[in-house]
Design a protein around this motif. Structure first.
Motif, PDB file in Angstrom:
ATOM      1  N   LEU A   4       0.845  -1.186   0.127  1.00  0.00           N
ATOM      2  CA  LEU A   4       0.014  -0.196   0.004  1.00  0.00           C
ATOM      3  C   LEU A   4       0.959   1.368  -0.141  1.00  0.00           C
ATOM      4  CD1 LEU A   4      -2.808   1.413   0.262  1.00  0.00           C
ATOM      5  CD2 LEU A   4      -2.392   1.048   2.946  1.00  0.00           C
ATOM      6  N   PHE A   5       0.695   1.994  -0.970  1.00  0.00           N
ATOM      7  CA  PHE A   5       1.582   3.428  -1.179  1.00  0.00           C
ATOM      8  C   PHE A   5       0.679   4.372  -0.277  1.00  0.00           C
ATOM      9  CE2 PHE A   5       3.798   3.130  -5.486  1.00  0.00           C
ATOM     10  CZ  PHE A   5       4.475   2.328  -4.987  1.00  0.00           C
ATOM     11  N   LEU A   6       1.386   5.088   0.524  1.00  0.00           N
ATOM     12  CA  LEU A   6       0.760   6.175   1.290  1.00  0.00           C
ATOM     13  C   LEU A   6       1.905   7.479   1.447  1.00  0.00           C
ATOM     14  CD1 LEU A   6      -0.595   3.957   4.283  1.00  0.00           C
ATOM     15  CD2 LEU A   6      -2.046   5.295   2.854  1.00  0.00           C
ATOM     16  N   PRO A   7       1.246   8.724   1.060  1.00  0.00           N
ATOM     17  CA  PRO A   7      -0.062   8.760   0.615  1.00  0.00           C
ATOM     18  C   PRO A   7      -0.145   8.703  -0.934  1.00  0.00           C
ATOM     19  CG  PRO A   7       0.856  10.872   1.061  1.00  0.00           C
ATOM     20  CD  PRO A   7       1.838   9.946   1.679  1.00  0.00           C
ATOM     21  N   ASN A   8      -1.048   8.572  -1.634  1.00  0.00           N
ATOM     22  CA  ASN A   8      -1.063   8.480  -3.042  1.00  0.00           C
ATOM     23  C   ASN A   8      -1.299   9.858  -3.847  1.00  0.00           C
ATOM     24  OD1 ASN A   8      -1.265   7.230  -5.723  1.00  0.00           O
ATOM     25  ND2 ASN A   8      -3.336   7.751  -5.492  1.00  0.00           N
ATOM     26  N   HIS A   9      -0.678  10.159  -4.782  1.00  0.00           N
ATOM     27  CA  HIS A   9      -0.843  11.226  -5.593  1.00  0.00           C
ATOM     28  C   HIS A   9      -1.228  10.493  -6.997  1.00  0.00           C
ATOM     29  CE1 HIS A   9       1.583  13.700  -2.642  1.00  0.00           C
ATOM     30  NE2 HIS A   9       0.421  13.753  -2.271  1.00  0.00           N
ATOM     31  N   ASP A  10      -2.464  10.807  -7.375  1.00  0.00           N
ATOM     32  CA  ASP A  10      -2.528  10.208  -8.891  1.00  0.00           C
ATOM     33  C   ASP A  10      -1.889  11.043 -10.036  1.00  0.00           C
ATOM     34  OD1 ASP A  10      -4.665   8.332  -8.007  1.00  0.00           O
ATOM     35  OD2 ASP A  10      -5.959   9.634  -8.045  1.00  0.00           O
ATOM     36  N   ASP A  11      -1.719  12.228  -9.855  1.00  0.00           N
ATOM     37  CA  ASP A  11      -0.933  13.008 -10.669  1.00  0.00           C
ATOM     38  C   ASP A  11       0.658  13.122 -10.508  1.00  0.00           C
ATOM     39  OD1 ASP A  11      -0.624  14.540  -8.353  1.00  0.00           O
ATOM     40  OD2 ASP A  11      -0.997  16.535  -9.369  1.00  0.00           O
ATOM     41  N   ASN A  12       1.152  12.126  -9.780  1.00  0.00           N
ATOM     42  CA  ASN A  12       2.542  11.898  -9.573  1.00  0.00           C
ATOM     43  C   ASN A  12       3.007  10.932 -10.511  1.00  0.00           C
ATOM     44  OD1 ASN A  12       5.272  11.365  -8.632  1.00  0.00           O
ATOM     45  ND2 ASN A  12       4.468  12.602  -6.521  1.00  0.00           N
ATOM     46  N   PRO A  13       4.110  11.259 -11.486  1.00  0.00           N
ATOM     47  CA  PRO A  13       4.615  10.277 -12.330  1.00  0.00           C
ATOM     48  C   PRO A  13       5.568   9.044 -11.597  1.00  0.00           C
ATOM     49  CG  PRO A  13       5.642  12.208 -12.898  1.00  0.00           C
ATOM     50  CD  PRO A  13       4.275  12.462 -11.952  1.00  0.00           C
ATOM     51  N   TYR A  14       6.248   9.750 -10.578  1.00  0.00           N
ATOM     52  CA  TYR A  14       7.010   8.763  -9.754  1.00  0.00           C
ATOM     53  C   TYR A  14       6.218   7.630  -9.339  1.00  0.00           C
ATOM     54  CZ  TYR A  14       9.926   7.011  -6.217  1.00  0.00           C
ATOM     55  OH  TYR A  14      10.718   6.320  -5.366  1.00  0.00           O
ATOM     56  N   GLN A  15       5.355   7.865  -8.517  1.00  0.00           N
ATOM     57  CA  GLN A  15       4.462   6.851  -8.035  1.00  0.00           C
ATOM     58  C   GLN A  15       4.097   5.856  -8.994  1.00  0.00           C
ATOM     59  OE1 GLN A  15       1.917   8.835  -4.847  1.00  0.00           O
ATOM     60  NE2 GLN A  15       3.057   7.929  -3.448  1.00  0.00           N
ATOM     61  N   GLY A 402      -2.249  24.206  -6.977  1.00  0.00           N
ATOM     62  CA  GLY A 402      -2.185  23.833  -8.377  1.00  0.00           C
ATOM     63  C   GLY A 402      -0.822  22.895  -8.426  1.00  0.00           C
ATOM     64  N   ARG A 403       0.036  22.104  -9.304  1.00  0.00           N
ATOM     65  CA  ARG A 403       1.148  21.115  -9.545  1.00  0.00           C
ATOM     66  C   ARG A 403       1.935  21.832 -10.641  1.00  0.00           C
ATOM     67  NH1 ARG A 403      -4.239  17.624 -11.031  1.00  0.00           N
ATOM     68  NH2 ARG A 403      -3.465  18.439 -13.163  1.00  0.00           N
ATOM     69  N   ASN A 404       3.068  21.054 -10.736  1.00  0.00           N
ATOM     70  CA  ASN A 404       3.974  21.235 -12.050  1.00  0.00           C
ATOM     71  C   ASN A 404       4.819  20.380 -12.350  1.00  0.00           C
ATOM     72  OD1 ASN A 404       3.035  22.975 -14.169  1.00  0.00           O
ATOM     73  ND2 ASN A 404       4.289  24.624 -13.543  1.00  0.00           N
ATOM     74  N   THR A 405       5.987  19.521 -11.884  1.00  0.00           N
ATOM     75  CA  THR A 405       6.368  18.260 -12.656  1.00  0.00           C
ATOM     76  C   THR A 405       5.908  17.130 -12.122  1.00  0.00           C
ATOM     77  OG1 THR A 405       8.146  17.915 -11.329  1.00  0.00           O
ATOM     78  CG2 THR A 405       8.601  18.747 -13.605  1.00  0.00           C
ATOM     79  N   ARG A 406       5.089  17.115 -11.542  1.00  0.00           N
ATOM     80  CA  ARG A 406       4.111  16.606 -10.539  1.00  0.00           C
ATOM     81  C   ARG A 406       4.690  16.453  -9.074  1.00  0.00           C
ATOM     82  NH1 ARG A 406       1.816  12.249 -14.470  1.00  0.00           N
ATOM     83  NH2 ARG A 406       1.652  13.451 -16.286  1.00  0.00           N
ATOM     84  N   GLU A 407       5.885  15.789  -9.231  1.00  0.00           N
ATOM     85  CA  GLU A 407       6.497  15.520  -7.796  1.00  0.00           C
ATOM     86  C   GLU A 407       7.014  16.816  -7.307  1.00  0.00           C
ATOM     87  OE1 GLU A 407      10.274  13.509  -5.653  1.00  0.00           O
ATOM     88  OE2 GLU A 407       9.260  12.608  -7.359  1.00  0.00           O
ATOM     89  N   GLU A 408       8.076  17.547  -8.069  1.00  0.00           N
ATOM     90  CA  GLU A 408       8.778  18.860  -7.586  1.00  0.00           C
ATOM     91  C   GLU A 408       7.912  19.932  -8.118  1.00  0.00           C
ATOM     92  OE1 GLU A 408      11.479  19.534  -5.983  1.00  0.00           O
ATOM     93  OE2 GLU A 408      11.526  17.418  -5.416  1.00  0.00           O
ATOM     94  N   ARG A 409       6.835  19.548  -8.920  1.00  0.00           N
ATOM     95  CA  ARG A 409       6.030  20.963  -9.269  1.00  0.00           C
ATOM     96  C   ARG A 409       4.784  21.162  -8.140  1.00  0.00           C
ATOM     97  NH1 ARG A 409       4.796  18.035 -14.714  1.00  0.00           N
ATOM     98  NH2 ARG A 409       2.822  19.334 -14.597  1.00  0.00           N
ATOM     99  N   ARG A 410       5.197  20.227  -7.343  1.00  0.00           N
ATOM    100  CA  ARG A 410       4.132  20.511  -6.313  1.00  0.00           C
ATOM    101  C   ARG A 410       4.318  21.808  -5.163  1.00  0.00           C
ATOM    102  NH1 ARG A 410       0.434  17.382  -5.312  1.00  0.00           N
ATOM    103  NH2 ARG A 410       0.225  15.229  -6.294  1.00  0.00           N
TER     104      ARG A 410
END
Length: 410
Positions: A4-15, A402-410
């Motif tokens: 189980l990944f915690l927390p999940n970010h649907d917009d995060n390409p890493y996960q 809002g988001r931007n590279t998705r992990e580091e754009r947070r």
């Protein structure tokens, strides 16, 4: 094996990419959130995992006030304890030493240090990060064997990359003959963008351009001040907005170099993104960056040198940036997701092996000492000034990211 990944970010390409890689190595990944009255145990009840894999810890333990943070941390400790008593193993990927906003840094560091002692395994993205985690959380030497280096996978192919340099510059209104420096990502205080603008304005090169693309600071006063500084130099172009995934290629392919003047960093998805597009990276010699860039570190600078950023930016046009970019992309290609998945699956297997792991139970003196220490921290109005370089003594009894590279754009 169920994880189980915690927390999940649907917009995060890493996960998302990590989960895909793990599937091919016999690991089924489910995802949970940090919201709700008991987010960890709710996820456990729904998914029946063998392993809880935590990523961004601050969402579980930091609230809007010190009191709420203390309550959240106690709840989190209880949920982790129950999970361990249920036979579930705990793995933590440390993406950063503390949350970027650093609301209550000393308290958060204490909580993280205690949590690190409860983890069966810890994942970091470079040897430098392993050393930093050992130091920042004041972990005993025997805990080093629980920390495994697993590279941050690349973003090659994760975003469209079809436009040429010329087309990208034409669409962004940039001339082909100019040297273009790019900052890409959400503008947050630790990314030091005002310093970048100030430094660029001292560079006497009419053909140079600085492009800043990403969401502006959340603070209105800070945002207004930054925009004013950018407008003072007509060589600076700003796109203070969320950049859709299919437009990332425009900014990356138009740039000669990506500039990321962090004041602090452990792991950077923005650096991996730039490398995946074959861009040289100008950044301070901090955290994982020397390890990640490998031999292509000629544009890293000493963060303690006041003129380091300016020197690196002025040096860039004198180098063969195309060749540096080519080698940087090759380096990124070596961060293969299949290898990342294989190594991460091996960490899970190690975590689920039977071996003694010391746990701070509620009736122990160590637990009482830790709660008292944390309580003193959250009620001390001056306790939140710990710097990133400060090691907080966690005397919690037995030694037990809002988001931007998705992990580091947070």
């Amino acid at each position: 094996m169920n994880v189980l990944f915690l927390p999940n970010h649907d917009d995060n390409p890493y996960q998302l990419l990590l989960a895909d890689a793990l599937e091919s190595h016999g690991v089924s990944v489910s995802r949970g959130s940090a919201s709700g009255l008991a987010p960890v145990l709710s996820g456990v009840a729904r998914n029946d995992p063998d392993v809880l894999h935590f990523h961004w810890l601050h969402q579980f333990v930091i609230g809007r006030t010190r009191t709420r943070s203390y309550v959240a941390a106690v709840r989190f400790a209880f949920e982790v304890l129950i999970s361990k008593l249920l036979g579930i193993s705990i793995v933590w990927t440390v993406h950063n030493v503390l949350q970027h906003e650093r609301q209550f840094p000393r308290f958060e560091r204490r909580v993280r240090a205690l949590f690190a002692r409860q983890c069966d395994e810890i994942i970091v993205h470079s040897p430098a990060a392993r050393d930093r985690v050992m130091s920042a959380y004041d972990l005993p030497d025997e805990h080093e064997e629980r920390i495994t280096v697993v590279s941050h996978g690349n973003y090659v192919g994760s975003y469209e990359n079809e436009v040429s340099r010329g087309e990208a510059r034409e669409r962004l209104g940039l001339g082909d003959e100019k040297t273009v420096y790019l900052f890409f990502g959400n503008v947050r205080s630790y990314k030091n963008v005002p310093k970048l603008v100030e430094t660029f304005r001292t560079i006497d090169d009419e053909d140079a351009r600085l492009v800043i693309a990403g969401n502006p600071p959340n603070d209105r006063e800070e945002s207004t001040k930054l925009a004013r500084g950018c407008r003072a130099d007509d060589r600076v172009r700003t796109d203070f907005t969320y950049i859709p995934d299919d437009e990332i290629q425009l900014y990356m392919n138009a740039a000669d170099a990506v500039v990321l003047p962090f004041t602090r960093v452990l792991t950077s998805g923005s650096v991996i993104l730039a490398m995946s597009f074959g861009k040289p990276v100008i950044a301070p010699r901090l955290g994982c960056l020397p390890d990640v860039l490998g031999p292509k570190t000629e544009l890293l600078y000493d963060p303690d040198d006041p003129s380091g950023l300016r020197t690196a930016m002025k040096r860039a046009p004198t180098l063969d940036l195309d060749e540096i970019g080519r080698q940087t992309r090759e380096r990124a290609m070596s961060f293969d997701w299949d290898v990342v998945g294989e190594r991460t699956a091996a960490v899970y297997r190690s975590a689920t092996d039977d071996r003694p792991v010391e746990t701070l139970l509620p009736e122990s003196d160590a637990y009482d000492a830790t709660v008292r220490s944390s309580a003193e921290t959250v009620t001390d109005g001056g306790a939140d000034g710990a710097s990133d370089g400060e090691t907080v003594d966690v005397t919690a009894g037995p030694s037990a990211n809002g988001r931007n590279t998705r992990e580091e754009r947070r």
